[in-house]
Design a protein around this motif. Structure first.
Motif, PDB file in Angstrom:
ATOM      1  N   UNK A 134       0.814  -1.208   0.000  1.00  0.00           N
ATOM      2  CA  UNK A 134       0.000   0.000   0.000  1.00  0.00           C
ATOM      3  C   UNK A 134       0.850   1.261   0.000  1.00  0.00           C
ATOM      4  N   UNK A 135       1.902   1.268   0.801  1.00  0.00           N
ATOM      5  CA  UNK A 135       2.793   2.427   0.856  1.00  0.00           C
ATOM      6  C   UNK A 135       3.514   2.616  -0.463  1.00  0.00           C
ATOM      7  N   UNK A 136       4.021   1.523  -1.027  1.00  0.00           N
ATOM      8  CA  UNK A 136       4.719   1.607  -2.309  1.00  0.00           C
ATOM      9  C   UNK A 136       3.775   2.095  -3.399  1.00  0.00           C
ATOM     10  N   UNK A 137       2.546   1.573  -3.400  1.00  0.00           N
ATOM     11  CA  UNK A 137       1.572   1.998  -4.405  1.00  0.00           C
ATOM     12  C   UNK A 137       1.222   3.473  -4.284  1.00  0.00           C
ATOM     13  N   UNK A 138       1.076   3.951  -3.058  1.00  0.00           N
ATOM     14  CA  UNK A 138       0.755   5.366  -2.852  1.00  0.00           C
ATOM     15  C   UNK A 138       1.915   6.255  -3.275  1.00  0.00           C
ATOM     16  N   UNK A 139       3.141   5.858  -2.923  1.00  0.00           N
ATOM     17  CA  UNK A 139       4.318   6.620  -3.341  1.00  0.00           C
ATOM     18  C   UNK A 139       4.436   6.632  -4.864  1.00  0.00           C
ATOM     19  N   UNK A 140       4.171   5.502  -5.476  1.00  0.00           N
ATOM     20  CA  UNK A 140       4.217   5.408  -6.928  1.00  0.00           C
ATOM     21  C   UNK A 140       3.180   6.326  -7.563  1.00  0.00           C
ATOM     22  N   UNK A 141       1.965   6.327  -7.035  1.00  0.00           N
ATOM     23  CA  UNK A 141       0.912   7.174  -7.584  1.00  0.00           C
ATOM     24  C   UNK A 141       1.272   8.648  -7.464  1.00  0.00           C
ATOM     25  N   UNK A 142       1.765   9.064  -6.302  1.00  0.00           N
ATOM     26  CA  UNK A 142       2.156  10.456  -6.134  1.00  0.00           C
ATOM     27  C   UNK A 142       3.277  10.856  -7.075  1.00  0.00           C
ATOM     28  N   UNK A 143       4.250   9.965  -7.267  1.00  0.00           N
ATOM     29  CA  UNK A 143       5.359  10.267  -8.162  1.00  0.00           C
ATOM     30  C   UNK A 143       4.901  10.303  -9.613  1.00  0.00           C
ATOM     31  N   UNK A 144       3.957   9.441  -9.977  1.00  0.00           N
ATOM     32  CA  UNK A 144       3.384   9.478 -11.327  1.00  0.00           C
ATOM     33  C   UNK A 144       2.678  10.808 -11.588  1.00  0.00           C
ATOM     34  N   UNK A 145       1.940  11.298 -10.609  1.00  0.00           N
ATOM     35  CA  UNK A 145       1.292  12.598 -10.756  1.00  0.00           C
ATOM     36  C   UNK A 145       2.328  13.699 -10.943  1.00  0.00           C
ATOM     37  N   UNK A 146       3.403  13.614 -10.195  1.00  0.00           N
ATOM     38  CA  UNK A 146       4.464  14.606 -10.300  1.00  0.00           C
ATOM     39  C   UNK A 146       5.101  14.579 -11.693  1.00  0.00           C
ATOM     40  N   UNK A 147       5.371  13.383 -12.183  1.00  0.00           N
ATOM     41  CA  UNK A 147       5.920  13.271 -13.526  1.00  0.00           C
ATOM     42  C   UNK A 147       4.955  13.748 -14.589  1.00  0.00           C
ATOM     43  N   UNK A 148       3.666  13.392 -14.451  1.00  0.00           N
ATOM     44  CA  UNK A 148       2.659  13.825 -15.423  1.00  0.00           C
ATOM     45  C   UNK A 148       2.538  15.339 -15.451  1.00  0.00           C
ATOM     46  N   UNK A 149       2.721  15.984 -14.293  1.00  0.00           N
ATOM     47  CA  UNK A 149       2.640  17.445 -14.239  1.00  0.00           C
ATOM     48  C   UNK A 149       3.670  18.072 -15.166  1.00  0.00           C
ATOM     49  N   UNK A 150       4.888  17.561 -15.160  1.00  0.00           N
ATOM     50  CA  UNK A 150       5.937  18.179 -15.979  1.00  0.00           C
ATOM     51  C   UNK A 150       5.882  17.729 -17.434  1.00  0.00           C
ATOM     52  N   UNK A 151       5.376  16.537 -17.694  1.00  0.00           N
ATOM     53  CA  UNK A 151       5.095  16.188 -19.088  1.00  0.00           C
ATOM     54  C   UNK A 151       4.044  17.142 -19.646  1.00  0.00           C
ATOM     55  N   UNK A 152       3.009  17.421 -18.834  1.00  0.00           N
ATOM     56  CA  UNK A 152       1.958  18.339 -19.262  1.00  0.00           C
ATOM     57  C   UNK A 152       2.469  19.750 -19.477  1.00  0.00           C
ATOM     58  N   UNK A 153       3.336  20.223 -18.584  1.00  0.00           N
ATOM     59  CA  UNK A 153       3.911  21.562 -18.750  1.00  0.00           C
ATOM     60  C   UNK A 153       4.762  21.607 -20.022  1.00  0.00           C
TER      61      UNK A 153
END
Length: 273
Positions: A134-153
């Motif tokens: 659960x912790x790994x999945x949550x960390x992964x999801x947050x990091x994916x959002x962070x990466x998607x933010x800069x791909x979007x920018x």
């Protein structure tokens, strides 16, 4: 579902680019190395939450750079070469192009992050610590959002110019502003508020929210709140209002992932090729 055809083509292009493959491989390797280094850095029984906290600083530096590199030439490069005109002569519209390219580039970065995070967390788990899915999945999801933010920018930058040189300069400027400069601007921000009579030596909560809405600060707040258990400071302390907490930080990252690319599309659909 025309955007899906564009996305599949874009993924083939990503796989066919040696430079992009090496770039994404380096991202995955970064997380793996972090999983190797954590157990030998002095923590006797590291957990998956420790792994998230250990990785946050390097992730906040590398993921924005890779996201911008993946996104900033995606459309302007094809526009400059004439391939975009050919693509739009097929049964695809500009929304299909933007959505397909954004999803494909985000998926490519997300796959590299996912492989790295899972492998790195597994190294922490075996034989040194404990693996918490659960912790790994949550960390992964947050990091994916962070990466998607800069791909979007990066993609938003790519839609607003016809020059690859301008797009590269703008992407570099975004990186410097958000990664290198923003954390140093708090004093400037406070001085401006004092000058306007909106603060008296300390930032009000609404100003802290605006200042902390930057994606890197939001990502750090997300990791600190969910994984490091930080309970002090103006954002995550017991006296902090709810909108300075980690859940709102996660929502802000989602807005960063979708907002710039949406604005870029709105600009792109009304411009001449």
């Amino acid at each position: 579902m025309s955007w899906a055809v564009v996305a599949r083509k874009e993924l083939r292009d990503v796989r066919g680019s040696r430079r992009t493959r090496w770039l994404l491989g380096a991202v995955a390797l970064l997380f793996v190395v972090g999983g190797y280094l954590l157990p030998i850095s002095g923590s006797p029984e590291p957990t998956s939450a420790d792994y998230a906290s250990f990785m946050v600083s390097v992730v906040a530096l590398v993921v924005p750079l890779v996201g911008l590199l993946l996104g900033h030439r995606t459309i302007v490069g094809e526009r400059a070469s004439g391939r975009l005109t050919l693509l739009l002569s097929l049964p695809y519209d500009r929304l299909d192009v933007v959505v397909g390219k954004f999803l494909a580039r985000t998926a490519a970065l997300g796959a590299a992050i996912a492989v790295g995070v899972v492998a790195g967390a597994a190294l922490v788990n075996y034989p040194f610590g404990s693996f918490e899915a659960g912790t790994v999945g949550a960390f992964l999801l947050g990091t994916l959002l962070y990466g998607a933010a800069f791909v979007g920018v990066g993609l938003a930058v790519s839609t607003t110019t016809t020059s690859t040189a301008v797009a590269s300069s703008a992407a570099f400027g975004v990186f410097v502003l958000f990664v290198a400069v923003w954390s140093q601007l708090r004093g400037v921000f406070l001085a401006l508020l004092d000058y306007l009579g909106l603060a008296d030596g300390t930032m009000p909560d609404w100003a802290l929210f605006l200042y902390g809405a930057e994606p890197g600060m939001s990502y750090r707040r997300l990791v600190d709140g969910f994984f490091a258990g930080v309970e002090t400071g103006p954002y995550l302390g017991p006296e902090a209002p709810w909108y300075l907490g980690e859940w709102v930080a996660a929502a802000l990252l989602a807005c960063w992932a979708l907002g710039p690319v949406t604005l870029g599309y709105l600009r792109f659909r009304s411009t001449d090729l």
